[in-house]
Write a protein that holds these residues in place. Structure first.
Motif, PDB file in Angstrom:
ATOM      1  N   GLU A  72       0.835  -1.206   0.000  1.00 48.96           N
ATOM      2  CA  GLU A  72       0.000   0.000   0.000  1.00 48.96           C
ATOM      3  C   GLU A  72       0.869   1.255   0.000  1.00 48.96           C
ATOM      4  OE1 GLU A  72      -3.495   2.145   2.705  1.00 48.96           O
ATOM      5  OE2 GLU A  72      -2.835   0.108   3.159  1.00 48.96           O
ATOM      6  N   LEU A  73       1.944   1.233   0.779  1.00 45.96           N
ATOM      7  CA  LEU A  73       2.842   2.383   0.830  1.00 45.96           C
ATOM      8  C   LEU A  73       3.527   2.606  -0.518  1.00 45.96           C
ATOM      9  CD1 LEU A  73       4.273   4.578   2.499  1.00 45.96           C
ATOM     10  CD2 LEU A  73       5.945   2.835   3.192  1.00 45.96           C
ATOM     11  N   LEU A 117       3.086  10.322  -3.429  1.00 46.55           N
ATOM     12  CA  LEU A 117       2.034  10.826  -2.540  1.00 46.55           C
ATOM     13  C   LEU A 117       2.321  10.478  -1.088  1.00 46.55           C
ATOM     14  CD1 LEU A 117      -1.107   9.873  -4.664  1.00 46.55           C
ATOM     15  CD2 LEU A 117       0.014  12.105  -4.512  1.00 46.55           C
ATOM     16  N   ALA A 118       3.183   9.452  -0.888  1.00 40.64           N
ATOM     17  CA  ALA A 118       3.539   9.039   0.469  1.00 40.64           C
ATOM     18  C   ALA A 118       4.811   9.728   0.960  1.00 40.64           C
ATOM     19  CB  ALA A 118       3.723   7.520   0.509  1.00 40.64           C
ATOM     20  N   ARG A 170      -6.503  -6.448  -3.618  1.00 45.52           N
ATOM     21  CA  ARG A 170      -6.467  -5.125  -2.996  1.00 45.52           C
ATOM     22  C   ARG A 170      -7.821  -4.746  -2.388  1.00 45.52           C
ATOM     23  NH1 ARG A 170      -1.566  -3.046  -4.528  1.00 45.52           N
ATOM     24  NH2 ARG A 170      -0.690  -3.851  -6.483  1.00 45.52           N
ATOM     25  N   GLY A 186       2.471   1.652  -3.416  1.00 44.31           N
ATOM     26  CA  GLY A 186       1.463   2.040  -4.402  1.00 44.31           C
ATOM     27  C   GLY A 186       1.135   3.517  -4.380  1.00 44.31           C
ATOM     28  N   ARG A 187       1.360   4.182  -3.253  1.00 46.55           N
ATOM     29  CA  ARG A 187       1.097   5.617  -3.166  1.00 46.55           C
ATOM     30  C   ARG A 187       2.209   6.435  -3.799  1.00 46.55           C
ATOM     31  NH1 ARG A 187      -0.110   8.196   2.030  1.00 46.55           N
ATOM     32  NH2 ARG A 187      -1.184   9.667   0.645  1.00 46.55           N
TER      33      ARG A 187
END
Length: 342
Positions: free
Chosen positions: A40-41, A47-48, A174, A43-44
């Motif tokens: 998830e991290l 933006l992360a 997901r 995938g950002r």
């Protein structure tokens, strides 16, 4: 259509009531838990935050990125809830003790391919599971592994794993945050004419590796009698995943550059788990001469050359090292020179 099985259910069915198997299953579940958060991290992306920001150096002398450190923290936290006595990580100088008296130990590259973080190329995690050493120090040979897996964070997040009964794959759903088993008893396809190597280092390779690649490049007019395609992703997990799906061979040999004379990949937490997975899929893995899983580690961060893929192709690479052609036969005048010449 029959419903697919979750990774947790698959592991529970395999473990049944066997205490060691239950411990292995719980450890692989911990890997899946941390990998879900890391996926998830990743995938950002930006933006992360600055995931590729340099924050220091690790025990092997490589630059540490922010995401390297965060991945190491995620997996260390997950292993604290599993029956893991100690963890050997690429990001730590020494093994880290976790749960005293636990039956298992883990060796891990928390984030393989971190140089690709900001280029949106697949990166991954590589894990080896083995019995906790009685003295807390001795490192086992690869053939003593109880389980191995790698996670690839790409267009799909997939976990490829083995517990010794074949190689399987699970894909992260997901929508639910759960890994679902999508392939069992994977077999590396045979007869595929692909090889992966960083050809820019040709001038530094040993003659045996140069000769092998020369014969591939010579194609249908050379001693191999067939044309080959070259692939190079520069991501170990991506290369391994492609070999499992499409066959062929991957080579990361030693070479003459400073720091590369003993190879570049780490034996304990990169080469050994990849070798276990590849062998369980019917392939082979070598350092050019010896089977990877028979090499006795001298240290946690020991480096090694690594060649893996379809078994016949790996065996051919070994032949180039152990049965080299006469030196004069490497001349361009000997266009059909090679171990394949009749």
């Amino acid at each position: 259509m029959q419903a697919r099985q979750s990774l947790e259910s698959h592991l529970d069915d395999w473990a049944a009531d066997d205490p060691r198997r239950v411990a292995i299953a719980d450890t692989l579940k911990a890997v899946a838990f941390a990998a879900t958060a890391l996926s998830e991290l990743i995938g950002r992306g930006p933006l992360a935050g600055s995931l590729a920001a340099e924050v220091g150096g690790n025990a092997g002398g490589d630059v540490q990125k922010f995401l390297d450190v965060r991945a190491d923290e995620l997996f260390a936290d997950a292993f604290r809830t599993a029956p893991v006595a100690l963890v050997c990580s690429e990001e730590c100088d020494q093994a880290v003790a976790l749960n005293d008296g636990a039956p298992l130990a883990v060796a891990i590259d928390p984030l393989d391919g971190s140089s690709n973080i900001d280029t949106n190329v697949s990166i991954g995690t590589i894990v080896s599971v083995f019995p906790a050493p009685a003295d807390g120090k001795t490192l086992p040979q690869g053939r003593e592994q109880l389980a191995a897996c790698f996670v690839i964070y790409g267009p799909q997040t997939a976990m490829v794993f083995t517990v010794g009964g074949g190689t399987h794959a699970a894909t992260l759903d997901r929508a639910t945050g759960r890994f679902i088993v999508t392939a069992t008893r994977i077999k590396i396809p045979k007869g595929r004419r692909e090889y992966a190597i960083n050809a820019s280092n040709y001038r530094f390779w040993d003659p045996a590796v140069q000769a092998y690649i020369d014969d591939c490049i010579a194609g249908a007019e050379g001693p191999r009698g067939e044309n080959f395609n070259m692939r190079w992703i520069a991501s170990l997990v991506a290369e391994a995943y492609r070999v499992l799906q499409r066959g062929g061979i991957f080579l990361y040999p030693r070479d003459a550059r400073p720091g590369y004379q003993e190879g570049r990949l780490r034996l304990v937490y990169e080469a050994n788990p990849i070798a276990f997975i590849i062998e369980q899929a019917g392939g082979g893995a070598t350092d050019g001469i010896d089977r990877i899983m028979t090499i006795q580690p001298r240290s946690v961060h020991q480096r090694t050359p690594l060649v893996f893929g379809a078994r016949d192709k790996v065996e051919n690479v070994v032949r180039y090292h152990t049965e080299p052609p006469a030196a004069g036969e490497t001349s361009p005048l000997f266009g059909r020179r090679g171990l394949f010449r009749v």
